[in-house]
Design a protein around this motif. Structure first.
Motif, mmCIF file in Angstrom:
data_model
loop_
_atom_site.group_PDB
_atom_site.id
_atom_site.type_symbol
_atom_site.label_atom_id
_atom_site.label_comp_id
_atom_site.label_asym_id
_atom_site.label_seq_id
_atom_site.Cartn_x
_atom_site.Cartn_y
_atom_site.Cartn_z
ATOM 1 N N PRO A 1 10.234 7.047 1.490
ATOM 2 C CA PRO A 1 10.156 5.585 1.587
ATOM 3 C C PRO A 1 9.485 5.140 2.885
ATOM 4 C CG PRO A 1 12.355 6.319 0.954
ATOM 5 C CD PRO A 1 11.608 7.537 1.389
ATOM 6 N N GLY A 2 8.715 4.068 2.813
ATOM 7 C CA GLY A 2 8.059 3.552 4.000
ATOM 8 C C GLY A 2 8.113 2.030 4.043
ATOM 9 N N PHE B 1 -0.067 9.236 -0.851
ATOM 10 C CA PHE B 1 0.382 10.419 -1.569
ATOM 11 C C PHE B 1 -0.036 11.654 -0.774
ATOM 12 C CE2 PHE B 1 0.532 13.772 -4.696
ATOM 13 C CZ PHE B 1 1.525 13.404 -5.585
ATOM 14 N N ASP B 2 0.910 12.395 -0.279
ATOM 15 C CA ASP B 2 0.796 13.689 0.426
ATOM 16 C C ASP B 2 1.487 13.699 1.783
ATOM 17 O OD1 ASP B 2 -1.047 12.647 2.325
ATOM 18 O OD2 ASP B 2 -2.780 13.713 1.501
ATOM 19 N N ASN B 3 1.835 12.489 2.303
ATOM 20 C CA ASN B 3 2.597 12.400 3.562
ATOM 21 C C ASN B 3 1.886 13.137 4.698
ATOM 22 O OD1 ASN B 3 4.761 11.490 5.098
ATOM 23 N ND2 ASN B 3 5.973 13.330 4.749
ATOM 24 N N PHE B 4 0.569 12.919 4.792
ATOM 25 C CA PHE B 4 -0.201 13.582 5.843
ATOM 26 C C PHE B 4 -1.224 12.623 6.431
ATOM 27 C CE2 PHE B 4 -3.671 16.009 7.632
ATOM 28 C CZ PHE B 4 -2.992 16.944 8.402
ATOM 29 N N ILE B 5 -1.148 12.448 7.762
ATOM 30 C CA ILE B 5 -2.088 11.604 8.490
ATOM 31 C C ILE B 5 -2.818 12.454 9.522
ATOM 32 C CG2 ILE B 5 -2.233 9.730 10.202
ATOM 33 C CD1 ILE B 5 -1.900 8.666 7.438
ATOM 34 N N ASP B 6 -4.119 12.259 9.633
ATOM 35 C CA ASP B 6 -4.925 12.941 10.634
ATOM 36 C C ASP B 6 -4.330 12.707 12.021
ATOM 37 O OD1 ASP B 6 -7.141 13.312 12.598
ATOM 38 O OD2 ASP B 6 -8.291 13.748 10.786
ATOM 39 N N VAL C 1 0.856 -1.187 0.000
ATOM 40 C CA VAL C 1 0.000 0.000 0.000
ATOM 41 C C VAL C 1 0.887 1.230 0.000
ATOM 42 C CG1 VAL C 1 -1.702 1.361 1.277
ATOM 43 C CG2 VAL C 1 -1.886 -1.140 1.256
ATOM 44 N N CYS C 2 0.623 2.171 -0.902
ATOM 45 C CA CYS C 2 1.353 3.446 -0.844
ATOM 46 C C CYS C 2 0.344 4.590 -0.900
ATOM 47 C CB CYS C 2 2.395 3.560 -1.957
ATOM 48 S SG CYS C 2 1.751 3.972 -3.573
ATOM 49 N N THR D 1 5.145 6.996 0.543
ATOM 50 C CA THR D 1 4.316 8.099 0.059
ATOM 51 C C THR D 1 5.140 9.145 -0.686
ATOM 52 O OG1 THR D 1 2.632 9.702 0.779
ATOM 53 C CG2 THR D 1 4.530 9.394 2.225
ATOM 54 N N PHE D 2 4.477 10.230 -1.017
ATOM 55 C CA PHE D 2 5.104 11.356 -1.718
ATOM 56 C C PHE D 2 4.770 12.620 -0.943
ATOM 57 C CE2 PHE D 2 5.885 14.457 -5.062
ATOM 58 C CZ PHE D 2 6.949 13.904 -5.761
ATOM 59 N N ASP D 3 5.772 13.413 -0.638
ATOM 60 C CA ASP D 3 5.588 14.565 0.251
ATOM 61 C C ASP D 3 5.610 15.889 -0.506
ATOM 62 O OD1 ASP D 3 5.705 15.709 3.137
ATOM 63 O OD2 ASP D 3 7.282 16.784 2.082
ATOM 64 N N HIS D 4 4.641 16.746 -0.167
ATOM 65 C CA HIS D 4 4.669 18.159 -0.553
ATOM 66 C C HIS D 4 4.565 18.974 0.723
ATOM 67 C CE1 HIS D 4 3.256 16.585 -4.514
ATOM 68 N NE2 HIS D 4 4.036 17.546 -4.957
ATOM 69 N N SER D 5 5.439 19.930 0.894
ATOM 70 C CA SER D 5 5.495 20.693 2.131
ATOM 71 C C SER D 5 4.322 21.669 2.240
ATOM 72 C CB SER D 5 6.821 21.461 2.215
ATOM 73 O OG SER D 5 6.787 22.387 3.279
#
Length: 374
Positions: A367-368, A309-314, A306-307, A330-334
């Motif tokens: 990477p995760g 996109f956005d590198n954000f978890i509630d 599972v991957c 995932t993929f990160d945008h600041s």
């Protein structure tokens, strides 16, 4: 000998035919631009004799040793390069967001607003949030007429808004408007700060194919829900087509309920075959999918990858993620850079008409442990 007129960020931007925001990121040693562009900006600044102000007197940084997408190592909130003729203490900026993005207070878009709010506070700028109702046109008309009477100096729109709300915004507001993660090619007089959803997802899927050797995938996202999700799906498709994996292009699992909340339901059909990896349009969807898989006794990444996109978890899910030992690939945008570039653009538009039509915030793969090498 010192020149009579000091060199400004605007001078550097005009010399290179780029945005003032990009120059500001390079001079302030902030992420969000490529190493090559950073080097060009610094070289031009030194050539023109630009002098840093005391408040931003960080040393020049060698672009070869500074990653463009690296988060600032300091927790100090960056200082906006406010035009000297602008009195920020008299500014009122409003942020518009549709309530489908505010159902969770710690959603990705609400995190962007939090960054805008904190950055504005640090620079003595007043910011107000205005929430549009996705299902109540009358409410939105009243809200935007109220903004017409207030006439803020600038407006930032976070995420996609409905076509009628856009029409009302254009009819009622005369001030500069900046859109974050929503692009309208026809609106040339507005500025758009974009997460590069298409190429970011393209890079992520290429990474899964070339580095992890996945060849059978399923995209998780309701592609007709927002333009951003559609862009991510198209980036997914492009990477698959480049590698001859066209069968996976049609494998799509929706992730939104009727009330626009994230909800992933695995098919009950016995003929449904798990892919090697699920590619989700955001991390929150990836987490919802992992929960659904666990309920069926399916292990991630042992049985399926599972991957996100956005590198954000509630924030409400962070403890659960930590307890499971999960680190979503995932993929990160600041969000900090999205806020910074949007505010910089707005401030400079208040004193000049010089602003790019479109700015992209570059991202990077994080990477995760929710995927594995096959």
């Amino acid at each position: 000998m010192r020149s009579k007129k000091s060199v400004t960020l605007h001078d550097i931007a005009q010399a290179l035919k780029i945005s003032v925001s990009s120059v500001s990121l390079a001079i302030g040693n902030q992420p969000g631009i490529s190493a090559e562009l950073r080097a060009q900006i610094i070289a031009k600044a030194q050539e023109l004799g630009y002098r840093k102000s005391k408040r931003s007197a960080a040393p020049w940084t060698n672009a070869s040793t500074n990653q463009a997408n690296q988060e600032p190592t300091s927790e100090v909130r960056p200082v906006l390069t406010t035009p000297p003729e602008l009195n920020v203490n008299e500014l009122r900026l409003d942020v518009l967001i549709d309530n489908i993005f505010t159902q969770e207070l710690s959603s990705f878009y609400m995190e962007i607003f939090r960054q805008i709010s904190q950055l504005s506070l640090a620079n003595n700028i007043s910011v107000f949030i205005q929430v549009l109702d996705h299902h109540n046109a009358e409410h939105n008309e009243q809200l935007l007429r109220h903004l017409h009477s207030v006439q803020p100096q600038g407006v930032i729109v976070i995420g996609q808004i409905k076509e009628h709300d856009l029409y009302l915004l254009k009819s009622n507001l005369l001030c500069p408007v900046v859109f974050i993660d929503y692009y309208l090619e026809s609106e040339k007089h507005y500025h758009f700060v974009q997460i590069d959803s298409f190429s970011g997802m393209h890079r992520l899927v290429k990474n899964l194919i070339e580095e992890y050797h996945y060849t059978d995938m399923c995209f998780v996202g309701s592609i007709n829900n927002t333009v951003s999700i559609l862009d991510r799906y198209l980036g997914y498709v492009k990477a698959l087509q480049e590698h001859g994996l066209t069968e996976s292009c049609q494998r799509i699992l929706p992730d939104r309920s009727s009330d626009d909340r994230i909800q992933v339901v695995l098919p009950q059909d016995p003929s449904f075959k798990l892919p090697q990896v699920f590619v989700c349009n955001c991390d929150q969807t990836a987490l919802a999918l992992i929960k659904a898989l666990q309920q069926r006794g399916i292990k991630v990444p042992e049985q399926v990858g599972v991957c996100g996109f956005d590198n954000f978890i509630d924030r409400s899910d962070e403890s659960m993620v930590q307890s499971l030992g999960l680190k979503i690939h995932t993929f990160d945008h600041s969000t900090k850079q999205l806020a910074y570039v949007a505010l910089e653009s707005l401030l400079h538009q208040l004193t000049t008409n010089y602003a790019p039509h479109l700015s992209y915030i570059e991202g990077h793969i994080v990477p995760g442990n929710t995927v594995k090498v096959l």
